[in-house]
Design a protein around this motif. Structure first.
Motif, mmCIF file in Angstrom:
data_model
loop_
_atom_site.group_PDB
_atom_site.id
_atom_site.type_symbol
_atom_site.label_atom_id
_atom_site.label_comp_id
_atom_site.label_asym_id
_atom_site.label_seq_id
_atom_site.Cartn_x
_atom_site.Cartn_y
_atom_site.Cartn_z
ATOM 1 N N VAL A 82 -12.163 -30.716 -12.827
ATOM 2 C CA VAL A 82 -12.156 -31.418 -11.614
ATOM 3 C C VAL A 82 -10.281 -30.774 -10.519
ATOM 4 O O VAL A 82 -10.578 -30.576 -9.333
ATOM 5 N N LEU A 83 -10.267 -30.260 -11.772
ATOM 6 C CA LEU A 83 -8.270 -29.645 -11.416
ATOM 7 C C LEU A 83 -8.516 -28.161 -10.789
ATOM 8 O O LEU A 83 -8.261 -27.701 -9.969
ATOM 9 N N ALA A 84 -9.719 -27.341 -11.790
ATOM 10 C CA ALA A 84 -9.139 -25.549 -11.598
ATOM 11 C C ALA A 84 -9.829 -25.323 -10.282
ATOM 12 O O ALA A 84 -11.085 -24.659 -10.830
ATOM 13 N N ARG A 85 -9.715 -25.439 -9.288
ATOM 14 C CA ARG A 85 -10.701 -25.438 -8.282
ATOM 15 C C ARG A 85 -9.997 -25.314 -6.782
ATOM 16 O O ARG A 85 -8.712 -26.437 -7.032
ATOM 17 N N THR A 86 -10.114 -24.616 -5.725
ATOM 18 C CA THR A 86 -9.705 -24.709 -4.660
ATOM 19 C C THR A 86 -9.801 -26.231 -3.557
ATOM 20 O O THR A 86 -10.524 -26.701 -3.793
ATOM 21 N N TYR A 87 -8.360 -26.993 -3.769
ATOM 22 C CA TYR A 87 -8.090 -27.946 -2.706
ATOM 23 C C TYR A 87 -7.697 -27.962 -1.122
ATOM 24 O O TYR A 87 -6.359 -27.273 -1.512
ATOM 25 N N GLY A 88 -7.845 -27.822 -0.231
ATOM 26 C CA GLY A 88 -7.451 -27.871 0.980
ATOM 27 C C GLY A 88 -7.443 -28.867 2.365
ATOM 28 O O GLY A 88 -8.573 -29.581 1.802
ATOM 29 N N PRO A 89 -6.981 -28.811 3.251
ATOM 30 C CA PRO A 89 -7.217 -30.083 3.641
ATOM 31 C C PRO A 89 -8.280 -30.467 4.763
ATOM 32 O O PRO A 89 -8.913 -31.488 4.768
ATOM 33 N N ALA A 90 -9.672 -29.011 4.691
ATOM 34 C CA ALA A 90 -11.326 -29.937 4.757
ATOM 35 C C ALA A 90 -11.373 -30.561 3.700
ATOM 36 O O ALA A 90 -12.188 -31.223 4.383
ATOM 37 N N ASP A 91 -10.895 -30.793 2.739
ATOM 38 C CA ASP A 91 -11.196 -31.129 1.619
ATOM 39 C C ASP A 91 -10.698 -32.732 1.291
ATOM 40 O O ASP A 91 -11.500 -33.793 1.337
ATOM 41 N N LEU A 92 -9.958 -33.013 2.232
ATOM 42 C CA LEU A 92 -9.187 -34.051 2.054
ATOM 43 C C LEU A 92 -9.735 -34.901 3.275
ATOM 44 O O LEU A 92 -9.546 -36.374 3.244
ATOM 45 N N ALA A 93 -9.914 -34.281 4.301
ATOM 46 C CA ALA A 93 -9.571 -34.558 5.648
ATOM 47 C C ALA A 93 -10.988 -35.640 5.395
ATOM 48 O O ALA A 93 -10.681 -36.921 6.506
ATOM 49 N N PRO A 94 -12.217 -35.767 5.234
ATOM 50 C CA PRO A 94 -12.973 -36.981 5.301
ATOM 51 C C PRO A 94 -12.600 -38.557 5.115
ATOM 52 O O PRO A 94 -12.838 -39.804 5.144
ATOM 53 N N GLU A 95 -11.648 -38.362 3.852
ATOM 54 C CA GLU A 95 -10.777 -38.651 3.153
ATOM 55 C C GLU A 95 -10.247 -39.983 4.064
ATOM 56 O O GLU A 95 -9.625 -41.413 4.209
ATOM 57 N N LEU A 96 -8.700 -39.040 4.206
ATOM 58 C CA LEU A 96 -8.221 -39.631 5.621
ATOM 59 C C LEU A 96 -8.423 -40.753 6.173
ATOM 60 O O LEU A 96 -8.309 -41.625 7.197
ATOM 61 N N ALA A 97 -9.825 -39.671 7.384
ATOM 62 C CA ALA A 97 -10.480 -40.106 8.822
ATOM 63 C C ALA A 97 -11.504 -41.680 7.355
ATOM 64 O O ALA A 97 -11.195 -42.586 8.503
ATOM 65 N N ALA A 98 -11.989 -41.997 6.413
ATOM 66 C CA ALA A 98 -12.717 -43.201 6.660
ATOM 67 C C ALA A 98 -11.378 -44.648 5.566
ATOM 68 O O ALA A 98 -11.807 -45.007 6.625
ATOM 69 N N TYR A 99 -10.157 -43.990 5.717
ATOM 70 C CA TYR A 99 -9.316 -44.984 5.947
ATOM 71 C C TYR A 99 -8.157 -45.143 7.106
ATOM 72 O O TYR A 99 -7.115 -45.980 6.661
ATOM 73 N N GLY A 100 -8.490 -44.263 8.019
ATOM 74 C CA GLY A 100 -7.740 -44.607 8.960
ATOM 75 C C GLY A 100 -6.225 -44.378 8.767
ATOM 76 O O GLY A 100 -5.355 -44.278 9.326
ATOM 77 N N ILE A 101 -6.197 -43.205 8.049
ATOM 78 C CA ILE A 101 -4.756 -42.180 7.293
ATOM 79 C C ILE A 101 -3.928 -41.410 8.258
ATOM 80 O O ILE A 101 -5.038 -40.172 8.469
ATOM 81 N N GLY A 102 -3.291 -40.980 8.826
ATOM 82 C CA GLY A 102 -2.842 -40.115 9.073
ATOM 83 C C GLY A 102 -2.337 -39.145 9.235
ATOM 84 O O GLY A 102 -3.035 -37.910 9.915
ATOM 85 N N ARG A 103 -1.570 -39.157 8.194
ATOM 86 C CA ARG A 103 -0.493 -37.855 7.836
ATOM 87 C C ARG A 103 -0.250 -38.422 6.023
ATOM 88 O O ARG A 103 -0.754 -39.082 5.847
ATOM 89 N N THR A 104 0.076 -36.849 5.122
ATOM 90 C CA THR A 104 0.071 -37.126 4.403
ATOM 91 C C THR A 104 1.251 -35.872 4.051
ATOM 92 O O THR A 104 2.094 -35.919 4.570
ATOM 93 N N ILE A 105 1.907 -36.829 2.524
ATOM 94 C CA ILE A 105 3.143 -36.050 2.322
ATOM 95 C C ILE A 105 2.512 -34.825 1.033
ATOM 96 O O ILE A 105 1.905 -35.013 0.203
ATOM 97 N N ASP B 217 2.244 -25.691 8.294
ATOM 98 C CA ASP B 217 2.472 -25.260 10.253
ATOM 99 C C ASP B 217 0.623 -25.385 10.577
ATOM 100 O O ASP B 217 1.061 -25.477 11.909
ATOM 101 N N ALA B 218 -0.248 -25.099 9.716
ATOM 102 C CA ALA B 218 -1.796 -25.155 10.084
ATOM 103 C C ALA B 218 -2.266 -26.308 10.158
ATOM 104 O O ALA B 218 -2.703 -26.641 10.517
ATOM 105 N N THR B 219 -1.053 -27.347 9.809
ATOM 106 C CA THR B 219 -2.130 -28.894 9.619
ATOM 107 C C THR B 219 -1.204 -30.134 9.816
ATOM 108 O O THR B 219 -0.430 -30.451 9.639
ATOM 109 N N PRO B 220 -2.016 -30.091 11.248
ATOM 110 C CA PRO B 220 -1.521 -31.731 12.085
ATOM 111 C C PRO B 220 -0.981 -32.940 10.885
ATOM 112 O O PRO B 220 -0.534 -33.621 11.280
ATOM 113 N N THR B 221 -2.407 -32.575 10.041
ATOM 114 C CA THR B 221 -2.600 -34.226 9.125
ATOM 115 C C THR B 221 -1.142 -34.522 8.229
ATOM 116 O O THR B 221 -0.497 -34.842 7.120
ATOM 117 N N VAL B 222 -0.701 -33.110 7.794
ATOM 118 C CA VAL B 222 0.502 -32.798 7.312
ATOM 119 C C VAL B 222 1.529 -32.912 7.657
ATOM 120 O O VAL B 222 2.534 -32.545 8.341
#
Length: 284
Positions: free
Chosen positions: A27-50, A69-74
């Motif tokens: 679960v943990l020992a893999r790369t996680y980036g903005p594209a992985d989280l984007a569907p979850e944020l969209a599903a719940y209408g979450i605009g941005r993250t910390i 810098d490259a990710t508006p949702t951050v």
């Protein structure tokens, strides 16, 4: 009101500085980036993250700022500097010049010395955060509650948020465990101005956790801190050790269902926006 996920991580284990991460954990020992989280944020209408640090290196903080810098949702980054190196004051000042740098999080839960944060040689860090108007994410366990109370009183102008409800031992729930944690949290709520992240509860619970397992802990912090001092965070992808993003989000919605709509809006966005001083999102 914009929804904010007040606590999540992106990482790439190949960078080599995530010392706490088991290399064989699927679960943990893999790369996680903005594209992985984007569907979850969209599903719940979450605009941005910390985006919060997960390695005790300045290099990882700079890596995260590059993502931001490259990710508006951050909306912002909580990074790391070495409190044991007073010369890192220059590093902190440099990082503070980045528009998305919010503050720091020493990995206190992993430091063997329970009283580390009270050492004289690390006090420059707390003073500098206060002077620079930066935030302090308090990452610790129940054994650190009294010391976080002392730090909060030593630096009354420091903006402090308590991560993951200070990681109560939910999987071993008993009056002897719950009581000291609850008392310590109540003191922090009544004697300081600290805020709290409603996050990380599922990873402290059993693998077959239920919402009712979490409820006594959530109810206690909601009553103690109130919605204006609580912010919801996913702790994704760490939460995936016990369930997917949606599982924790639905559990949180259930735990907060008895609150007024305005109070839920504070927890799901308003408090984080205010605490981290996030500027309003402007659509392009």
């Amino acid at each position: 009101m914009e929804q904010i996920d007040a606590h999540q991580h992106y990482w790439n284990p190949a960078r080599g500085d995530y010392d706490w991460m088991p290399n064989d954990n699927p679960v943990l020992a893999r790369t996680y980036g903005p594209a992985d989280l984007a569907p979850e944020l969209a599903a719940y209408g979450i605009g941005r993250t910390i985006l919060v640090q997960a390695a005790a290196t300045v290099a990882e903080t700079e890596y995260m700022l590059g993502i931001a810098d490259a990710t508006p949702t951050v909306a912002g980054v909580v990074g790391w500097v070495d409190f044991e190196r007073p010369e890192d004051l220059a590093v902190l000042r440099r990082l503070a010049g980045h528009p998305k740098f919010l503050g720091v999080r020493p990995m206190i839960q992993d430091i063997p010395d329970v009283d580390w944060m009270l050492r004289e040689d690390v006090q420059w860090g707390f003073r500098a955060l206060s002077d620079l108007g930066l935030t302090f994410d308090a990452l610790g366990l129940s054994i650190h509650l009294s010391n976080f109370l002392k730090i909060s009183k030593l630096y009354p102008d420091l903006r402090i948020v308590l991560d993951h409800c200070m990681k109560p031992e939910i999987r071993g729930h008993s009056p002897g465990v719950f009581g000291p944690w609850a008392d310590g949290m109540s003191r922090l709520a009544t004697e300081t101005h600290a805020c709290l992240k409603l996050s990380g509860l599922v990873t402290e619970a059993r693998e077959d956790w239920t919402v009712e397992d979490l409820r006594p802990y959530a109810d206690h912090v909601i009553a103690a801190f109130g919605p204006t001092r609580i912010m919801w965070g996913s702790d994704w992808p760490v939460c995936r050790l016990r369930g997917e993003y949606a599982d924790w989000r639905r559990a949180a919605e259930s735990l907060l269902s008895g609150l007024a709509e305005v109070d839920r809006a504070r927890i799901f966005g308003g408090t984080a926006t205010e605490f981290y001083q996030i500027t309003p999102h402007r659509a392009v």
